[in-house]
Scaffold this active site. Sequence first.
Site, mmCIF file in Angstrom:
data_model
loop_
_atom_site.group_PDB
_atom_site.id
_atom_site.type_symbol
_atom_site.label_atom_id
_atom_site.label_comp_id
_atom_site.label_asym_id
_atom_site.label_seq_id
_atom_site.Cartn_x
_atom_site.Cartn_y
_atom_site.Cartn_z
ATOM 1 C CD1 TRP A 353 -1.210 8.033 -6.806
ATOM 2 C CD2 TRP A 353 -1.126 9.785 -5.431
ATOM 3 N NE1 TRP A 353 -0.406 7.683 -5.743
ATOM 4 C CE2 TRP A 353 -0.330 8.738 -4.884
ATOM 5 C CE3 TRP A 353 -1.217 10.977 -4.735
ATOM 6 C CZ2 TRP A 353 0.357 8.871 -3.680
ATOM 7 C CZ3 TRP A 353 -0.528 11.106 -3.533
ATOM 8 C CH2 TRP A 353 0.254 10.059 -3.024
ATOM 9 C CG ASP A 354 1.787 7.008 -9.978
ATOM 10 O OD1 ASP A 354 0.813 6.906 -9.230
ATOM 11 O OD2 ASP A 354 2.630 6.115 -10.111
ATOM 12 C CD GLU A 495 -1.513 1.949 -2.831
ATOM 13 O OE1 GLU A 495 -0.638 1.108 -3.069
ATOM 14 O OE2 GLU A 495 -2.074 2.623 -3.724
ATOM 15 C CE LYS A 609 2.676 -0.011 -1.804
ATOM 16 N NZ LYS A 609 1.525 -0.441 -2.595
ATOM 17 C CD GLN A 610 2.492 4.932 -1.379
ATOM 18 O OE1 GLN A 610 2.115 3.792 -1.573
ATOM 19 N NE2 GLN A 610 2.481 5.856 -2.321
#
Length: 784
Positions: A353-354, A495, A609-610
């Site tokens: 998806w980056d 994640e 995580k993000q």
Amino acid sequence: MLRYDMGEGELRNWVIGEDSFNVRYLAKYEAIMSLGNGYMGVRACTEESYPQETRNCFVAGTFNRSGASEVTELPNIADVTELGIWLDGEGFHLEKGNIEEYSRTLNLQTAELNRRVIWRNDRGNRFEMVFRRFVSLHNKHLLGMRAELTPCTAAAEISIRSGINGQVTNSGAQHFAEGDKRIYDKKMIQYAAATTESNIHVVTHCHHRCLVDDAEVAAEPRLSIERRKVSLEYTFQVEAGQTLVFEKIANIHTSLDLEHRQQEAAKLCEVSLDELRLEATKGYGELLQDSAKAWREKWAALDIKIKGMQEFDQLAIRFAQYHLVIMAPAHDNRFGIAAKGLTGEGYKGHSFWDTEIFIQPYFLFTDPGMARNLVEYRYHTLDGARRKAKENGYRGAMYPWESALTGDEVTPEWGPVDVVTGTPTRIWTGLIEQHITSDVAYGVWQYYLATGDQLFMDTKGYEIIMETATFWASRLTWNDARKCFEIKDVIGPDEYKEHVDNNAYTNYMAHWNLQTAIACYEKLQHAPSGMWIQLRNRLQLDKAYEEWQQKAENIYLPRPRETDLVIPQDDTYLGKKLIDLTKYRNQQEVALILEDYNMDQVNDIQVSKQADVMVLLYLLEHYFSYEVKQANWRYYEPKTLHDSSLSMATHSILASDLGEPELAYRLFGLAAGIDLGRNMKSSDQGIHTASIGGIWKCVVFGFGGVRAPGGQLRIQPRLPEAWDSLSFPLYWQGDLLKIDITHDAVQVAKLTDLNASLRLSIDGQNYSLESKESITVSLNTGKR
Ligand code: IFM
């Protein structure tokens, strides 16, 4: 040490450099100083070899699977960059002898890599050596190298062994069967190989030329053909003060190249050999000029200017743009952009998806042709996405979390060690990180809004959006107690939370996907009638439309809590235990938490995580109020470890949106430092392409305040204190704009007149810009 100040005069803020040699940091420089052109990418390995190196050359799209237990990956192509150098019979190696001077630079303006060493051997003889290298932007198949070797103190015998080395692997996995090997005219080397499973022929040729004091010298090299290797070894007697110049020009062609499709190996060798014979006559200098000219033209169209106290910021945006150019397969819409571009083996050359969320925006606004390639890549892989949906018991198109050439899922099943069990960790993302499907649809819609490319939508775009919506319609499950449709058992962008129900990002984006498909169905009826009827029948759109409507109306969308406006990241996140995260938030390396806890344990902690809910607040910004954004920032950011390179840029943009330019600026610095910073281990496996795209987004979307909600361009700048001004080019609906921002005013100039008038909002006011007009708007905010 990594240096940012080695560009002088006109090259100020155009050069990244290294001023001393340390074998521990080879991988970092190899990655950040990689050369490339979107067709091929070559890590900046030194000419002499070291055990710690990772000598990589990739050609976009040439995926291969080395065995049944492996997933497909971009294979490492036979190496041409290694040169064995012997000085008076002793192998040149920087861990021996004495380094008196050392510098290596990557000039971002010309994309030439340059290394200069003054080295003294143990017998006290000094040598000056200059190594230069480029990958051509003018001819995508071409790479040039030049070594200039000068004995400084005494005459010396210099031997150079140069060849093509097909013994390379991907961390041990061999991807090629050997083909023809041959030496022509004692100058030219040929090495052909074919990938073992995908049967792509790859042909590499090299041409050599030797000069002493600028005059070409005839040389009688020793010829050698070994297993997976062909080489020539030259020996010269060089007087003190004389310079031996060794030029090596190489080219690579593959049977995947559009111009060579269906060509047999023998024909490919012939074409490639003819090309190199012709090109090599120009020599390194002229070929470099051709490439540098192509780069200059690129930069003229792309250059972003940041004026302010921190010169690093100017260099950082150029570094990002350099990598965005070399990662992008502008020559072929069948290939995606990998998470590490063409700069390392990390993530095996796969796209995530980056692409849509972090990289595509750059191309949308600066190179719409390349953005079109990216959406077409997703169209090429649509059938694979349909296969994935079917294999998993769904309808429509379910895009793979990791994507290669076909759109089938290629995520590996097993990953790094689980610190509790001592076995590899199971990777679930390929099965249940499903938000990628709406991210792809989102990318298509953004492409449409920014370009107005109706033909693409009629022939491809609508189909992607509708097939992805059908996937979601089949994916939702009815919860009778809640009286709504849910999405159970997923991984969201965070994640560190696996097998969760109703991840807010996933649910909202699925809802957005369904609603956008409904809008597309209504628009499609106005497309040329053949297309409408064809698609309506093929995808059974009337039935699908009803289902999308029913599901979109009843999907569960986690609302901000009444008490504190926090949106639950998923059904259980807010009830998980809290621990002190200081150690992990202050970490020098990412993912330290996984050295103390395994994934099951991390799953039970309120730690992210993000960016997760944060991405949602930015992508669907009009769904949420300022207060909701602020409340969620306050709740989630302190629990976020930024263990993914995607996280900092998102937070920086949101901080800009929240009116916190200094916080946004600090986060921008951290995002820019992910690859370009002084953490010498951060990029070993390759640069982080999403974070690189994120740097541009921080600048243009964050500080420049550019956005296009609902298809109208908006500019709401928020420059940080450290910047005096920011200027950048911007494509919008086919017209080229130039935006100049200071703390006091914004100037928007329309440089082309494809559209008679352009409606946009600047600092909250609506304007209409006629042909080739420029307006200046004073900002209310001023310098804070
Ligand atoms: O896509 C990302 C993901 O969000 C976090 N792990 C790395 C992937 C590739 O960059």
